[in-house]
Design a protein around this motif. Sequence first.
Motif, short mmCIF file in Angstrom:
data_model
loop_
_atom_site.label_atom_id
_atom_site.label_comp_id
_atom_site.label_asym_id
_atom_site.label_seq_id
_atom_site.Cartn_x
_atom_site.Cartn_y
_atom_site.Cartn_z
N ALA A 14 5.75 -0.38 11.31
CA ALA A 14 5.25 1.05 10.87
C ALA A 14 5.24 1.57 9.33
O ALA A 14 4.72 2.40 9.35
CB ALA A 14 5.85 2.16 11.72
N MET A 15 6.57 0.70 9.20
CA MET A 15 6.56 1.00 7.76
C MET A 15 5.56 0.20 6.94
O MET A 15 4.56 0.85 6.02
CB MET A 15 7.34 0.06 7.44
CG MET A 15 9.29 1.38 7.33
SD MET A 15 10.35 0.00 7.28
CE MET A 15 10.41 -1.74 7.04
N VAL A 16 4.84 -0.59 7.16
CA VAL A 16 3.93 -0.82 6.29
C VAL A 16 2.54 -0.37 6.60
O VAL A 16 1.37 -0.40 5.98
CB VAL A 16 3.40 -3.13 7.34
CG1 VAL A 16 1.73 -2.72 6.61
CG2 VAL A 16 4.34 -3.69 6.49
N GLY A 17 2.23 -0.08 7.75
CA GLY A 17 1.11 1.17 8.37
C GLY A 17 1.72 2.11 7.65
O GLY A 17 0.51 3.25 7.49
N ALA A 18 2.88 2.96 6.97
CA ALA A 18 2.92 4.34 6.75
C ALA A 18 1.87 4.18 4.65
O ALA A 18 1.65 4.44 4.43
CB ALA A 18 4.18 4.33 5.98
N SER A 19 1.77 2.78 4.46
CA SER A 19 1.56 2.63 3.34
C SER A 19 0.18 2.89 3.13
O SER A 19 -0.36 3.38 2.43
CB SER A 19 1.40 1.08 2.56
OG SER A 19 1.18 0.40 3.28
N GLY A 20 -0.46 2.01 4.01
CA GLY A 20 -1.77 2.73 4.70
C GLY A 20 -2.40 3.83 4.97
O GLY A 20 -3.64 4.32 4.68
N THR A 21 -1.16 4.36 5.54
CA THR A 21 -1.92 5.64 6.35
C THR A 21 -1.47 6.83 4.58
O THR A 21 -2.43 7.67 4.55
CB THR A 21 -1.26 6.48 7.08
OG1 THR A 21 -0.69 4.92 8.39
CG2 THR A 21 -1.12 7.71 7.24
N ALA A 51 -7.13 -0.11 5.38
CA ALA A 51 -6.80 -1.43 5.99
C ALA A 51 -6.06 -2.90 5.68
O ALA A 51 -5.94 -3.90 5.61
CB ALA A 51 -8.33 -1.77 6.56
N VAL A 52 -6.61 -2.78 4.20
CA VAL A 52 -6.70 -4.19 3.05
C VAL A 52 -4.93 -4.08 3.24
O VAL A 52 -4.56 -5.52 2.67
CB VAL A 52 -7.76 -3.81 1.91
CG1 VAL A 52 -7.33 -4.63 1.21
CG2 VAL A 52 -9.42 -3.62 2.59
N VAL A 53 -5.16 -3.12 2.44
CA VAL A 53 -3.08 -2.99 3.04
C VAL A 53 -2.67 -3.61 3.41
O VAL A 53 -1.84 -4.52 2.69
CB VAL A 53 -2.74 -1.68 1.60
CG1 VAL A 53 -1.50 -1.66 2.17
CG2 VAL A 53 -3.68 -1.17 0.37
N ASN A 54 -3.06 -3.22 5.14
CA ASN A 54 -2.32 -3.21 5.44
C ASN A 54 -2.45 -4.56 5.90
O ASN A 54 -0.84 -5.38 6.28
CB ASN A 54 -2.28 -2.32 6.76
CG ASN A 54 -2.05 -0.93 6.83
OD1 ASN A 54 -1.17 -1.01 6.31
ND2 ASN A 54 -2.23 0.13 7.83
N TYR A 55 -3.42 -5.29 5.69
CA TYR A 55 -3.55 -6.85 6.45
C TYR A 55 -2.41 -7.67 5.19
O TYR A 55 -1.98 -8.23 5.80
CB TYR A 55 -5.19 -7.79 6.36
CG TYR A 55 -5.07 -8.96 6.23
CD1 TYR A 55 -5.14 -9.59 7.78
CD2 TYR A 55 -5.09 -9.76 5.15
CE1 TYR A 55 -5.08 -11.08 8.09
CE2 TYR A 55 -5.29 -10.95 5.08
CZ TYR A 55 -5.22 -11.46 6.09
OH TYR A 55 -5.59 -12.62 7.01
N VAL A 56 -2.74 -8.00 4.49
CA VAL A 56 -1.42 -9.10 3.33
C VAL A 56 -0.30 -8.17 3.40
O VAL A 56 0.22 -9.32 3.98
CB VAL A 56 -2.42 -7.97 2.25
CG1 VAL A 56 -0.94 -8.63 0.75
CG2 VAL A 56 -3.43 -8.13 1.54
#
Length: 130
Positions: A14-21, A51-56
């Motif tokens: 969720a924290m990682v997803g926040a950056s992509g969001t 999505a690119v940010v989240n993948y890494v």
Amino acid sequence: MPRHAVLAQFLRFAMVGASGTAVQYAVLWIGVERFGVGAAAASGAGYLLGAVVNYVLNYFFTFGSRQSHLRAAGRYFTLLAVGWCLNTALMWLLVHEAHWYYWVAQVLTTGLGLLFNFAGSRWWAFRPER
């Protein structure tokens, strides 16, 4: 994996997803408010960039994956392609058909996407090979 470990992994996801969001929402706002792009199209474009940010971040931080990037990225972006279709279709339905305010629609869509993407990432995209 114990339940508390899955919860901790979900919180990292969720924290990682926040950056992509944040990337997605910025593209949505700029697209709609500054360039007059439709909400569904702007949201979809933002989804792809986030999505690119989240993948890494998910590969290294959330799941600590050891599989090849070819396998992991192939699966992850396949999962996100399905998620992108669901996101864009739901935004179209809620904004253009149901006449919801686009931010309300996006918040609901984001919550559903979080659950879908975590489940798919955990149990398919980043699942260790046996």
